[in-house]
Motif scaffolding. Structure first.
Motif, PDB file in Angstrom:
ATOM      1  N   PRO A  98     -48.902 -66.553  88.335  1.00  0.00           N
ATOM      2  CA  PRO A  98     -47.725 -66.606  88.604  1.00  0.00           C
ATOM      3  C   PRO A  98     -46.881 -65.242  88.607  1.00  0.00           C
ATOM      4  CG  PRO A  98     -48.551 -68.531  87.014  1.00  0.00           C
ATOM      5  CD  PRO A  98     -49.354 -67.266  87.343  1.00  0.00           C
ATOM      6  N   PRO A  99     -45.846 -64.915  89.049  1.00  0.00           N
ATOM      7  CA  PRO A  99     -45.328 -63.678  89.076  1.00  0.00           C
ATOM      8  C   PRO A  99     -44.987 -63.323  87.531  1.00  0.00           C
ATOM      9  CG  PRO A  99     -44.495 -64.815  90.858  1.00  0.00           C
ATOM     10  CD  PRO A  99     -45.135 -65.930  90.366  1.00  0.00           C
ATOM     11  N   ALA A 100     -44.849 -62.021  87.320  1.00  0.00           N
ATOM     12  CA  ALA A 100     -45.046 -61.653  86.076  1.00  0.00           C
ATOM     13  C   ALA A 100     -43.991 -62.213  84.974  1.00  0.00           C
ATOM     14  CB  ALA A 100     -44.898 -59.813  85.961  1.00  0.00           C
ATOM     15  N   ARG A 101     -44.176 -62.410  84.077  1.00  0.00           N
ATOM     16  CA  ARG A 101     -43.460 -62.874  82.826  1.00  0.00           C
ATOM     17  C   ARG A 101     -43.780 -62.233  81.393  1.00  0.00           C
ATOM     18  NH1 ARG A 101     -45.259 -69.268  81.754  1.00  0.00           N
ATOM     19  NH2 ARG A 101     -47.255 -68.647  80.911  1.00  0.00           N
ATOM     20  N   ALA A 102     -42.931 -62.484  80.446  1.00  0.00           N
ATOM     21  CA  ALA A 102     -43.259 -61.717  79.284  1.00  0.00           C
ATOM     22  C   ALA A 102     -44.643 -62.452  78.713  1.00  0.00           C
ATOM     23  CB  ALA A 102     -42.211 -61.922  78.113  1.00  0.00           C
ATOM     24  N   GLU A 103     -45.147 -61.509  77.889  1.00  0.00           N
ATOM     25  CA  GLU A 103     -46.141 -61.952  76.933  1.00  0.00           C
ATOM     26  C   GLU A 103     -45.750 -62.191  75.640  1.00  0.00           C
ATOM     27  OE1 GLU A 103     -49.502 -62.178  77.613  1.00  0.00           O
ATOM     28  OE2 GLU A 103     -49.994 -61.365  79.321  1.00  0.00           O
ATOM     29  N   ASN A 115     -43.686 -57.056  87.184  1.00  0.00           N
ATOM     30  CA  ASN A 115     -42.114 -57.147  87.415  1.00  0.00           C
ATOM     31  C   ASN A 115     -41.531 -55.767  87.308  1.00  0.00           C
ATOM     32  OD1 ASN A 115     -39.622 -58.024  88.009  1.00  0.00           O
ATOM     33  ND2 ASN A 115     -39.412 -58.838  85.807  1.00  0.00           N
ATOM     34  N   PHE A 116     -42.257 -54.840  88.150  1.00  0.00           N
ATOM     35  CA  PHE A 116     -42.078 -53.463  88.232  1.00  0.00           C
ATOM     36  C   PHE A 116     -42.213 -52.807  86.941  1.00  0.00           C
ATOM     37  CE2 PHE A 116     -39.596 -55.885  91.549  1.00  0.00           C
ATOM     38  CZ  PHE A 116     -40.116 -55.313  92.606  1.00  0.00           C
ATOM     39  N   GLY A 117     -43.034 -53.077  86.138  1.00  0.00           N
ATOM     40  CA  GLY A 117     -43.308 -52.299  84.951  1.00  0.00           C
ATOM     41  C   GLY A 117     -42.689 -52.766  83.695  1.00  0.00           C
ATOM     42  N   LYS A 118     -42.034 -54.098  83.899  1.00  0.00           N
ATOM     43  CA  LYS A 118     -41.582 -54.592  82.582  1.00  0.00           C
ATOM     44  C   LYS A 118     -42.439 -55.506  81.604  1.00  0.00           C
ATOM     45  CE  LYS A 118     -37.170 -54.503  84.945  1.00  0.00           C
ATOM     46  NZ  LYS A 118     -35.772 -55.675  85.374  1.00  0.00           N
ATOM     47  N   ARG A 119     -43.429 -55.996  82.107  1.00  0.00           N
ATOM     48  CA  ARG A 119     -44.332 -56.899  81.678  1.00  0.00           C
ATOM     49  C   ARG A 119     -45.762 -56.292  81.803  1.00  0.00           C
ATOM     50  NH1 ARG A 119     -40.131 -58.623  79.190  1.00  0.00           N
ATOM     51  NH2 ARG A 119     -38.669 -60.040  80.472  1.00  0.00           N
ATOM     52  N   ARG A 120     -46.058 -55.172  81.116  1.00  0.00           N
ATOM     53  CA  ARG A 120     -47.377 -54.698  81.263  1.00  0.00           C
ATOM     54  C   ARG A 120     -48.274 -55.249  80.318  1.00  0.00           C
ATOM     55  NH1 ARG A 120     -45.483 -48.663  80.667  1.00  0.00           N
ATOM     56  NH2 ARG A 120     -43.495 -49.581  80.753  1.00  0.00           N
ATOM     57  N   GLY A 121     -47.886 -56.029  79.138  1.00  0.00           N
ATOM     58  CA  GLY A 121     -48.740 -56.724  78.302  1.00  0.00           C
ATOM     59  C   GLY A 121     -49.001 -55.854  77.019  1.00  0.00           C
ATOM     60  N   GLY A 180     -52.588 -54.550  77.032  1.00  0.00           N
ATOM     61  CA  GLY A 180     -52.568 -55.267  78.546  1.00  0.00           C
ATOM     62  C   GLY A 180     -52.276 -56.768  78.236  1.00  0.00           C
ATOM     63  N   SER A 181     -52.769 -57.547  79.098  1.00  0.00           N
ATOM     64  CA  SER A 181     -52.462 -58.887  78.936  1.00  0.00           C
ATOM     65  C   SER A 181     -53.801 -59.535  78.102  1.00  0.00           C
ATOM     66  CB  SER A 181     -53.040 -59.633  80.223  1.00  0.00           C
ATOM     67  OG  SER A 181     -54.422 -59.754  80.681  1.00  0.00           O
ATOM     68  N   TRP A 182     -53.637 -60.789  77.540  1.00  0.00           N
ATOM     69  CA  TRP A 182     -54.684 -61.394  76.797  1.00  0.00           C
ATOM     70  C   TRP A 182     -56.102 -61.304  77.264  1.00  0.00           C
ATOM     71  CZ3 TRP A 182     -57.543 -65.566  78.441  1.00  0.00           C
ATOM     72  CH2 TRP A 182     -56.991 -66.432  79.171  1.00  0.00           C
ATOM     73  N   ALA A 183     -56.280 -61.359  78.759  1.00  0.00           N
ATOM     74  CA  ALA A 183     -57.456 -61.306  79.314  1.00  0.00           C
ATOM     75  C   ALA A 183     -57.982 -59.877  79.817  1.00  0.00           C
ATOM     76  CB  ALA A 183     -57.342 -62.403  80.660  1.00  0.00           C
ATOM     77  N   GLY A 184     -57.299 -59.034  79.347  1.00  0.00           N
ATOM     78  CA  GLY A 184     -57.522 -57.755  79.507  1.00  0.00           C
ATOM     79  C   GLY A 184     -57.234 -56.817  80.881  1.00  0.00           C
TER      80      GLY A 184
END
Length: 421
Positions: A36-41, A153-159, A203-207
């Motif tokens: 899904p398009p980026a959202r907040a972690e 989202n253009f760098g806003k949600r990098r994890g 990063g994200s929870w999955a690396g």
């Protein structure tokens, strides 16, 4: 990373797979599950490293394997000095709820007016950098921006999850241990190379990491040190290396500059949907069969093209070219590639799609399994009732549709389920 939606030739299919193991730069071309398009972690207490005896024993055993793979003892000790077991990572990996969207719903976020507006602002803000990247790698700037918009989202949600801890937790848990241990070893080598400090490797929870969410093995292979400063920094606020890395990745898989990913088309009455999704013809050959650009006018020849009908006969149709397949090396899902392509077009100035999206909703896995069971009971063998609409199920749907005077598109729709009931 997040709950996912599998989107195949016959439509969206809800699944529960970690984005890391799905596709392209972020997740290796292993699956067709668009993120899904980026959202907040959500960084709650369960996403913070903590002591765990079994985990510590695993790390001790893993150390020798890491060193045998070329990781130095110093790097290993530094990386694991503050690393720990993250229970929230396992919870996310095991408990991903089924996530289903129609193409229209997916694109309403992927190419929303807000995202298009932001993308156009980024196009202006980073015009100089994007020109340089485009000149070096031959990848159109709007596509690089579209991947950036989709992934973070253009760098806003990098994890903000510690990557070493997350990958080690997943490798220790073992469900896909071999894959995640491979990613962990690559992550340690990235630290050893000096590209980033352990505390900055988030990063994200999955690396998946950085502006355009590379997993470690893809980072090792394709990350770019665009300014030649000795570091491939995809984590900082400066997106230079992240955007360059994406362009380098797409270039490696054969991006053709100045050519479209695809065009929206209108299909003629009586179109043979058996030709969709696999048959390659030139634009001229498709137009000789009555296929027309949704915007009117002739479709230029950009090489072998396919017709894609992601929502069956009642939805939008596209003629896709080589660059569509290149986007799918980043994420193997048709939905994701359409999302990136369409968002890039919008950033470059194009308008929304012209075709009204199909009505109805995406089916849940249990409903797709019901379609399979009911078709099989009627003598149209689907090869099983697992809720995954693959080639056998598509063929069975088409045989049923043909026998009942329906458009033969092989699409597992809500209307088909109602009819079978």
């Amino acid at each position: 990373m997040r709950n996912l939606t599998k989107f195949g030739r016959a439509g969206f299919l809800g699944v529960s797979l970690a984005a890391l193991a799905s596709c392209g730069a972020v997740s290796g071309p292993l699956d067709s599950s668009p993120r899904p398009p980026a959202r907040a972690e959500q960084m709650d207490e369960n996403m913070r490293p903590r002591p765990n005896a079994g985990f510590s024993n695993w790390v001790g055993n893993y150390r020798s394997r890491a060193l045998s793979a070329g990781v130095s003892g110093v790097t290993f000790e530094r990386a694991f000095a503050s690393a720990g077991y993250i229970p929230g990572v396992i919870e996310k990996d095991r408990n991903q709820a089924e996530f289903t969207k129609t193409l229209g719903e997916y694109l309403s976020t992927a190419a929303s007016d807000t995202r298009v507006e932001t993308g156009r602002a980024m196009l202006s803000q980073y015009a100089g950098l994007l020109s340089e990247i485009e000149a070096r790698y031959g990848v159109d700037r709007q596509t690089v921006l579209a991947v950036w918009g989709m992934e973070s989202n253009f760098g806003k949600r990098r994890g903000d999850v510690p990557v070493i801890s997350a990958l080690a937790t997943l490798a220790y848990e073992g469900r896909r241990g071999r894959f995640f241990e491979q990613q962990l070893t690559s992550a340690l080598k990235i630290l050893q190379n000096g590209d980033v400090a352990p505390e900055k490797m988030t990063g994200s929870w999955a690396g998946a990491m950085g502006h355009t969410q590379f997993i470690p093995t893809s980072y090792e292979a394709y990350a770019a040190d665009f300014r030649g400063d000795g570091r491939r920094d995809i984590w900082s606020d400066d997106p230079t290396d992240g955007l360059a890395s994406t362009a380098k990745y797409l270039s490696n898989f054969g991006w053709r500059k100045g050519q479209p990913w695809g065009v929206e088309v209108v299909l003629p009455a009586g179109f043979n949907f058996g030709l969709a999704g696999g048959t390659k013809k030139s634009a001229a050959e498709w137009q000789a069969l009555g296929v027309r650009a949704a915007t009117g006018g002739q479709i230029r020849d950009f090489g072998a093209a396919e017709i894609l009908v992601p929502e069956g006969a009642q939805g939008a149709a596209f003629m896709t070219f080589r660059n569509f397949d290149v986007i799918k090396r980043y994420n193997a899902a048709d939905a994701y590639a359409i999302g990136v392509g369409h968002l890039g077009d919008r950033i470059a100035g194009a308008g929304p799609l012209r075709t009204k999206m199909a009505t109805g909703r995406a089916l849940k896995r249990a409903e797709r399994a019901e379609i399979q069971s009911r078709l099989t009971a009627l003598g149209y063998d689907t090869g099983g009732a697992d809720g995954i609409i693959g080639p056998n199920s598509i063929a069975a749907i088409r045989r049923y549709q043909q026998a009942n005077g329906l458009p033969v598109d092989g699409f597992a729709s809500e209307a088909l389920l109602k009819r079978l009931r």
